[in-house]
Design an enzyme around this catalytic site. Structure first.
Site, PDB file in Angstrom:
ATOM      1  N   CYS A  89       0.810  -1.215   0.000  1.00 19.90           N
ATOM      2  CA  CYS A  89       0.000   0.000   0.000  1.00 19.90           C
ATOM      3  C   CYS A  89       0.841   1.262   0.000  1.00 19.90           C
ATOM      4  CB  CYS A  89      -0.934   0.011   1.200  1.00 19.90           C
ATOM      5  SG  CYS A  89      -1.958  -1.454   1.238  1.00 19.90           S
ATOM      6  N   HIS A 377      -9.171   3.391  -1.822  1.00 15.07           N
ATOM      7  CA  HIS A 377      -7.767   3.042  -1.636  1.00 15.07           C
ATOM      8  C   HIS A 377      -7.320   1.996  -2.652  1.00 15.07           C
ATOM      9  CE1 HIS A 377      -4.024   1.797   0.010  1.00 15.07           C
ATOM     10  NE2 HIS A 377      -4.469   0.794   0.728  1.00 15.07           N
ATOM     11  N   CYS A 408       0.718   3.057   6.032  1.00 15.81           N
ATOM     12  CA  CYS A 408       1.009   1.700   6.472  1.00 15.81           C
ATOM     13  C   CYS A 408       0.894   0.749   5.297  1.00 15.81           C
ATOM     14  CB  CYS A 408       0.048   1.286   7.579  1.00 15.81           C
ATOM     15  SG  CYS A 408      -1.685   1.385   7.069  1.00 15.81           S
TER      16      CYS A 408
END
Lengths: 422, 450
Positions: A89, A377, A408
């Site tokens: 990510c 996301h 994160c």
């Protein structure tokens, strides 16, 4: 850093829920669209850009050169080199730092960092036994050998395998990991729903004031982030059933990010290059830090950025109070809340090797234009979404304003970056 | 495409249509191309204005065949154009000179040929008869345009006293070239200007910033492409929701995309800031963005009225105000250009379009009013008024109605977006300094309208 690296523009397509309007679009298509929008905004049509770094988390094997192929499909000169990077990510932030570092070292005077992900067009794999049999058959030198290989196929081998967003070492999904963290840090349901509602309201406000006019280019008829719910509220979010952490869990579909599709890109340059190309620098990239935690050993999977934040601030001689805006990626509302709790926890911070607690921030400085809960996301795109948005927010506040990005990532990792308005 | 439309354009359908008098429309000559055949110059007096302009254009010319008897003499090969220098014509009797050169020329002109009359305007104190004659020439021009066939057009240029060949150059070049393909039966004025030109440039806009609103599609995209072809640096503006196609246009022409709602209070400031960041000023501001909210007047509410008037007229006035402020960085340069896009619907009125007509006729009024006030700064202000142009917007008109609109002009076809764009390209050319306060219709001489 030897050369000052500045953010001079960014572009993304509106993000959308997986299986939604971009269901038929590939990573290649979306990344190309994000690049083309950036090229149009900054007048780089036909230009040979120093380098483009991009990446995706969910990637088809034939997309091994995804970014380079997207460059070839874009309005950039075909002589523009490109590479793929991947750090779960945090990919979009890591590509930003890769280009920024090259500029800082004088290897480039400008470049584009990008990220893209399609949870709709995820690669479907065949089972491992079937894959071995097929490889054996392709190695076979005779028809008989090939038949022998195929004869080993069992019906159970034929079920396709979709990629699982699970940690290989723990077998737990990201949400399951975060549920443990949520309980451990005592993050309650209402705080999570409050944060989620604020994310939607702030994103809606930013859209309404035209903030994204020079940050987003519509794609496939989608003109705004499709996950955005301007009229959501703590009450509405409060009615949702738990999605993680069992029947008593506090994490719901409303305070966790949805699987999304999207792409984002950011243009980085030296101040000189920006001036030559008549582009206004928004902010400079000051520093970055990457960290990891021992999640197989029981550490909180998504709290790796805490250690990175502490070390970065210490290195820069800054405290939380010196930062004007914070962008903490909302993987889950409880990730952000646990991160903030961890910042204030002296024992936890010391256990990371920090001198003391990082401190507490004024929530009015956090994710002021919304974040992943409302925007969505698409894994690798998130970093490249945040960098230009924060750079523009800082630029609006005036020179010297500082912003911190904390993202994160799977594998117990995290990347943190510091920007300062110019 | 509807079933009816498919049938109409099938081989059988075409034959039936031809029998019914709906012949295949002529293919128009377009682009920076001069007529194939000879250019014939007919000076009706001692003036050498047109002769000198043709020489400056680098075009050779031949003498006219003059009709003196009952048997009209003809040209051997078809001629490309007849250009009449009528600047010395003052009396009704002298109009015969026009007839005498027009008759053989109209008969002998090639497809997409040109009849051009250059004359003095009325209303300059030359006397009653001179004024009558000046207007009479307009009647001749409009009628010849209707009689010409095969895509040939007629144009009347009113060259004011003192106009030099340099002042007339860009206009005569435009009219003779294929760029004026869909401009037919029109007349407009050229005034003396301090134009220091002696040749028709291939890329007159080299390095100049041209801002085009509504650039994501249709006529706006064609304007961006055409001005870019002529060397311009394009700032392509459209509403944020049109960003995807806007980006494609900007990238195609090597310009920049500016996603912007032109009705926003800060629209002018944002355009200026975008240009100022590039360290330059605007050469041409092309106000092309426009919307329709068609309803018969009895069904038109305040919202439909307001949005059309705001987008099509009020927004460009607000933007102009900002860009015309010399203190604003990235504003309009002296010797710059402002272009409004009017519409034949505005000039003639069109059922169901009161709001649109108000805004578009308003644009015509606006440029006429602004032009003299900005003359001192060398800024010209003009409008084009498109007629039926083949765009995504007009493609939504039902087929039969569309076919009627298409054929309701002297060229029996709809215009192309590029025809509007080329006309704008002519008006923003630095060499067109003497052309200001004009409304040029790009309508193939639509049967309706002024």
């Amino acid at each position: 850093m030897h050369h000052k690296v500045v953010v001079v523009g960014g572009n993304r397509i509106p993000f959308a829920k997986a299986g939604g309007p971009y269901a038929q679009a590939s990573n290649h298509d979306m990344l190309t669209a994000a690049l083309d929008g950036l090229v149009a905004r900054t007048g780089l049509s036909g230009a040979r850009v120093g380098e483009v770094a991009g990446g995706a988390v969910l990637k088809h094997p034939n997309d091994f050169n995804l970014t380079r192929e997207a460059v070839l499909s874009s309005a950039l000169a075909p002589e523009t080199p490109a590479c793929d990077l991947q750090q779960a990510c945090a990919t979009g932030l890591e590509t930003t730092m890769y280009i920024a570092n090259k500029i800082a070292l004088g290897q480039l005077d400008h470049g584009i960092a990008a990220g893209v992900d399609s949870a709709s067009d995820a690669p479907i794999a065949v089972s491992d036994p079937l894959r071995r049999i097929l490889l054996e058959a392709s190695r076979a030198r005779s028809a008989k050998q090939r038949l022998a290989a195929f004869a080993k196929i069992r019906p159970s081998h034929l079920a396709p395998l979709a990629p699982r967003v699970a940690e290989p070492r723990t077998g737990l999904s990201m949400g399951e990991h975060q549920a443990v963290t949520t309980t451990r840090w005592g993050i309650d349901r209402e705080a999570q729903d409050l944060l989620a509602a604020a994310s939607h309201h702030r994103l809606a406000e930013a859209w309404d004031r035209g903030f994204f006019d020079d940050l987003v280019t519509p794609y496939l008829g989608v003109t705004k982030d499709a996950l955005l719910r301007p009229d959501t509220s703590v009450e509405k979010l409060g009615g949702l059933k738990p999605a993680f952490g069992g029947p008593d869990g506090s994490m719901t579909a409303g305070n966790s990010t949805a699987l999304s599709d999207g792409a984002a890109a950011v243009l980085l340059a030296t101040e000189e290059w920006a001036a030559e190309h008549h582009l206004t620098p928004w902010a400079r990239i000051v520093d970055a830090e990457v960290a990891a935690v021992d999640h197989p050993g029981g550490a909180d999977l998504l709290l790796a950025p805490v250690g990175a934040t502490g070390r970065l601030l210490a290195r820069q001689g800054l405290t939380v109070d010196d930062i004007d805006l914070f962008e903490i990626h909302e993987a889950f509302a409880s990730t952000v809340l646990a991160t903030l709790a961890a910042w204030q926890d002296e024992d936890y911070c010391r256990s990371l090797g920090l001198d003391g607690p990082i401190g507490s921030l004024d929530r009015e400085k956090l994710n002021v234009a919304g974040s992943s809960l409302a925007v969505g996301h698409p894994f690798a795109a998130t970093g490249a979404r945040i960098v230009p948005s924060l750079a523009k927010l800082l630029h609006e506040r005036g020179p010297g304003s500082r912003g911190l990005i904390s993202v994160c990532a799977a594998g117990g990792q995290g990347v943190v970056a510091l920007l300062e308005a110019v | 495409m509807s079933a009816l439309e498919k049938a109409f354009y099938s081989p059988v359908g075409r034959k039936v249509a031809a029998k019914a008098g709906l012949a295949e429309p002529p293919r128009l000559r377009r682009g920076r191309t001069f007529p194939h055949g000879a250019i014939v110059l007919a000076p009706l007096g001692g003036s050498t204005l047109v002769a000198d302009t043709l020489t400056m254009l680098g075009r050779a010319y031949e003498s006219p065949v003059i009709d003196t008897g009952d048997d009209a003499p003809g040209y051997g090969d078809r001629i490309g154009a007849l250009v009449v220098d009528a600047t010395d014509v003052r009396t009704a009797a002298e109009l015969e000179g026009l007839r005498a050169v027009l008759r053989p020329a109209v008969r002998g002109i090639e497809r997409s040929g040109r009849i051009v009359v250059v004359a003095r305007p009325g209303g300059t104190g030359a006397g009653w008869e001179a004024d009558a004659v000046a207007r009479g020439l307009d009647g001749i021009n409009r009628t010849v345009a209707k009689e010409l066939r095969g895509g040939a057009t007629a144009t009347l240029v009113y060259a004011h006293e003192g106009v030099t060949p340099g002042d007339l150059l860009s206009t005569l070049g435009f009219v003779l070239q294929g760029r004026s393909a869909f401009v037919d039966g029109q007349s407009w004025h050229v005034r003396p200007a301090a134009t220091a030109v002696d040749e028709l440039a291939e890329r007159p806009l080299e390095g100049k910033v041209c801002v085009v609103t509504g650039a994501a599609r249709g006529i706006g995209a064609a304007i961006a492409r055409t001005l870019a072809r002529d060397g311009a640096i394009i700032v392509a503006v459209d509403i944020p929701a049109a960003g995807e196609s806007l980006a494609a246009v900007a990238n195609e022409v090597g310009g920049t995309a500016l996603q912007l709602d032109i009705t926003a209070d800060d629209a002018g400031a944002r355009i200026a800031a975008h240009v100022a960041a590039r360290g330059v000023r605007i050469h041409a501001m092309v106000h092309n963005a426009g919307i329709t909210r068609d309803k018969m007047l009895v069904n038109t509410d305040a919202a439909r009225w307001g949005s059309v008037v705001d987008v099509n007229l009020a927004a460009q006035m607000r933007i102009n105000e900002v860009l015309l402020d010399s203190a604003v960085e990235g504003g309009l340069a002296d010797d710059g250009r402002i272009i409004g896009v009017a519409s034949t619907s505005g000039l003639a009125g069109n059922k169901g379009q009161t709001n649109y007509a108000a805004s578009k006729a308003g644009v015509a009024g606006l440029v006429i009013s602004m032009a003299p006030d900005l003359a001192e700064r060398g800024i010209t202000v003009n409008a084009v008024a498109p007629g039926f142009i083949e765009t995504d917007m007009t493609a939504r008109i039902p087929f039969v109605q569309r076919e009627v609109f298409r054929r309701s002009n002297s060229l029996s076809q709809g215009g192309s977006p590029v025809d509007v764009a080329e006309t704008i390209g002519y008006l923003v050319d630095p060499a067109s300094q003497g052309v200001t306060g004009q409304v040029v219709r790009v309508c193939g001489q639509n049967l309706v309208g002024a």
